[in-house]
Design a protein around this motif. Structure first.
Motif, mmCIF file in Angstrom:
data_model
loop_
_atom_site.group_PDB
_atom_site.id
_atom_site.type_symbol
_atom_site.label_atom_id
_atom_site.label_comp_id
_atom_site.label_asym_id
_atom_site.label_seq_id
_atom_site.Cartn_x
_atom_site.Cartn_y
_atom_site.Cartn_z
ATOM 1 N N GLY A 152 0.801 -1.223 0.000
ATOM 2 C CA GLY A 152 0.000 0.000 0.000
ATOM 3 C C GLY A 152 0.831 1.269 0.000
ATOM 4 N N ILE A 153 1.940 1.263 -0.728
ATOM 5 C CA ILE A 153 2.825 2.425 -0.817
ATOM 6 C C ILE A 153 2.787 2.965 -2.252
ATOM 7 N N PRO A 154 2.598 4.253 -2.468
ATOM 8 C CA PRO A 154 2.625 4.790 -3.840
ATOM 9 C C PRO A 154 3.972 4.532 -4.500
ATOM 10 N N CYS A 155 3.939 4.085 -5.753
ATOM 11 C CA CYS A 155 5.166 3.817 -6.498
ATOM 12 C C CYS A 155 5.257 4.758 -7.687
ATOM 13 N N VAL A 156 6.349 5.496 -7.765
ATOM 14 C CA VAL A 156 6.584 6.468 -8.831
ATOM 15 C C VAL A 156 7.573 5.845 -9.812
ATOM 16 N N ALA A 157 7.215 5.830 -11.089
ATOM 17 C CA ALA A 157 8.082 5.257 -12.120
ATOM 18 C C ALA A 157 8.976 6.350 -12.689
ATOM 19 N N VAL A 231 4.525 9.010 -13.597
ATOM 20 C CA VAL A 231 5.816 8.812 -14.259
ATOM 21 C C VAL A 231 6.591 10.122 -14.189
ATOM 22 N N LEU A 232 7.835 10.045 -13.731
ATOM 23 C CA LEU A 232 8.758 11.180 -13.784
ATOM 24 C C LEU A 232 9.691 10.960 -14.960
ATOM 25 N N MET A 233 9.789 11.952 -15.845
ATOM 26 C CA MET A 233 10.569 11.798 -17.058
ATOM 27 C C MET A 233 11.721 12.796 -17.074
ATOM 28 N N ASN A 234 12.920 12.280 -17.342
ATOM 29 C CA ASN A 234 14.121 13.111 -17.364
ATOM 30 C C ASN A 234 14.262 13.761 -18.739
ATOM 31 N N SER A 235 13.359 14.702 -19.017
ATOM 32 C CA SER A 235 13.385 15.429 -20.282
ATOM 33 C C SER A 235 12.784 16.798 -20.035
ATOM 34 N N PHE A 236 12.668 17.610 -21.095
ATOM 35 C CA PHE A 236 12.076 18.934 -20.906
ATOM 36 C C PHE A 236 11.343 19.353 -22.178
#
Length: 489
Positions: A152-157, A231-236
């Motif tokens: 039950g823990i939020p998972c960020v991709a 989703v965290l994305m390493n872009s801009f």
């Protein structure tokens, strides 16, 4: 389980509302780096407590570097922004990789280690105190979503590569690879990418007709992204806005935040980097800072920096052609030849007389402090394997790029560099235009001297800076704020 001595940076008590993020990279230097930069930002700017989880194998490689970094920090005057004062601890989980193994370039073996570590990671989550409030995990560490769901823990991709490469993985995972994949046809349906040849596709996706372990390993997590918190994305946006817009339209059940380039704030200042701990990353090999003194003696924008990252391997024939091509350019060259860079595991041997002919002009080292090198005013262009971290680091400093791809996303990145963004050129590893010393000389001279490439590179640099240093008006800074707020909600 946590490795003995794993907590190498100071740890502080938690308030009841403090976020405790468990951060899990895929076990490669290029995947560890951005997640460590992000961890430091979350700890320094938002007060997060971070537990950074490596495999035993990579933890052993990083341990000496982490200790050295902590000792340097402790020897300096107290600084409220010191890395040593952040609430970050490093732990590890068993991976089944033999202690004596040498597999920094063996991606299937490292990925098998990730799969092996799943039960130990779940046990670690249940034992951590205080209880984790979220997991931030590399998309390729898919078992983190299973553990998050169970506890039950939020998972960020976290996605370490480009938006267009993300789109290619989504298409492969959904069985949507286009009919253009037939022999000889260009692929024009990957969001944010120019028309692609089959060999430009991310390497592990090329097995889509006969799926293997690595194809399944890299695509399965993309079938489950709607289970992730976001989703965290390493872009801009200024660089990949079209691809990002298309992805958000296609993936309505998945929130996407673009927070890149995920690098130290000082890297966007336009100045040489200080020795602040934020500007250093623990690595698999010791960084040779003496090369900065050599750069100090060179003229502005006169040096070609050459580095093919932590995984790429060269044949001896390629090494010889590189050496003679770089010699022929006449430019000063800072060349990283890391230990174990040859495919056959042999010892690096340069062409006869090369070192005598290039003495003082070609400076060769095992491993470079790359952020410091790229921020140095003497560096005029970057000859790179075109991994996404290196691509973003070169873009963020306005350096024209010459790409020589090895595997994974690098072929796709090279096509974008040359045919979409227009901030550099690319060399072929296989097929037409095979590597020769004359091609190396010609293209290296072009990226060092072509005014149009440099102008485009500077425009991309300015877009990266606007995304990061414009407060809440910056697209990536704003998305990072919104992401942190979403965790609180």
């Amino acid at each position: 389980m946590p490795a003995e001595g794993g907590a190498l940076l100071h740890s502080h008590g938690l308030s009841p509302t403090k976020q405790h993020a468990v951060v899990v990279p895929w076990p490669g230097q290029g995947h560890i780096n951005p997640l460590l930069h992000l961890s430091r930002t979350l700890a320094a700017q938002y007060g997060f407590s971070i537990t950074f989880v490596n495999l035993d194998y990579t933890h052993r490689l990083l341990l000496k570097s982490l200790h050295k970094e902590a000792l340097v920090e402790q020897a300096q005057p107290s600084d409220p922004t010191s890395v040593a004062e952040l609430d970050i601890k490093f732990v590890s989980v068993p991976d089944g990789i033999p202690v004596e193994a040498s597999c920094t370039s063996n991606v299937p073996e490292l990925s098998a280690g990730v799969v092996y570590s799943a039960p130990a990671f779940e046990r670690l989550l249940t034992e951590l105190r205080p209880r984790p409030t979220c997991i931030i995990a590399d998309i390729f560490v898919g078992h983190t979503q299973d553990a998050a769901n169970k506890l039950g823990i939020p998972c960020v991709a976290f996605w370490t590569q480009s938006a267009s490469c993300f789109a290619a993985h989504v298409a492969a995972a959904r069985g949507l690879f286009p009919s253009e994949l037939e022999e000889g046809k260009l692929i024009e349906s990957i969001a944010g990418a120019p028309p692609l040849r089959f060999k430009d596709l991310p390497g592990f996706l090329q097995a889509y007709k006969e799926p293997d372990f690595m194809f399944n390993f890299v695509t399965k997590p993309f079938t489950r992204l709607e289970e992730a918190h976001c989703v965290l994305m390493n872009s801009f946006a200024a660089m990949e806005g079209g691809a990002l817009e298309t992805l958000r339209q296609q993936m309505t059940g998945c929130r996407i935040y673009t927070i890149g380039p995920v690098l130290p704030l000082d890297f966007f200042s336009g100045k040489k980097l200080s020795n602040n701990g934020f500007n250093k990353i623990p690595g698999f090999w010791g960084e040779d800072y003496s090369c900065l003194e050599w750069l100090d003696a060179q003229k502005e924008c006169s040096v070609l920096y050459v580095s093919f990252g932590s995984i790429a391997l060269l044949t001896d024939e390629e090494l010889q052609e590189f050496a003679l091509g770089l010699e022929a350019t006449g430019y000063p060259v800072l060349w990283v030849l890391r230990p174990g860079i040859l495919e056959d595991g042999g010892r690096v041997s340069l062409p006869p007389g090369f070192q005598e002919r290039t003495q003082g002009r070609v400076h060769i080292i095992d491993w470079a402090p790359q952020l410091h090198v790229l921020a140095h005013p003497s560096v005029g262009a970057f000859f790179t394997h075109a991994g996404w971290n290196s691509t973003l680091e070169g873009v963020s400093q306005g350096k024209p790029l010459l790409g020589f791809p090895y595997f994974a996303d690098q072929m796709l990145n090279c096509r974008c560099i040359q045919d979409l963004w227009g901030n550099g050129l690319a060399l072929e590893r296989h097929g037409e235009g095979l590597l020769t010393r004359s091609i190396v000389e010609s293209k290296a001279c072009t990226v060092m001297s072509d005014a149009k490439l440099r102008e485009t590179a500077l425009l991309l640099r300015d877009g990266a800076r606007r995304a990061i240093i414009s407060g809440e008006q910056g697209s990536s800074t704003s998305d990072l704020h919104h992401f942190v707020e979403s965790l609180s909600l």
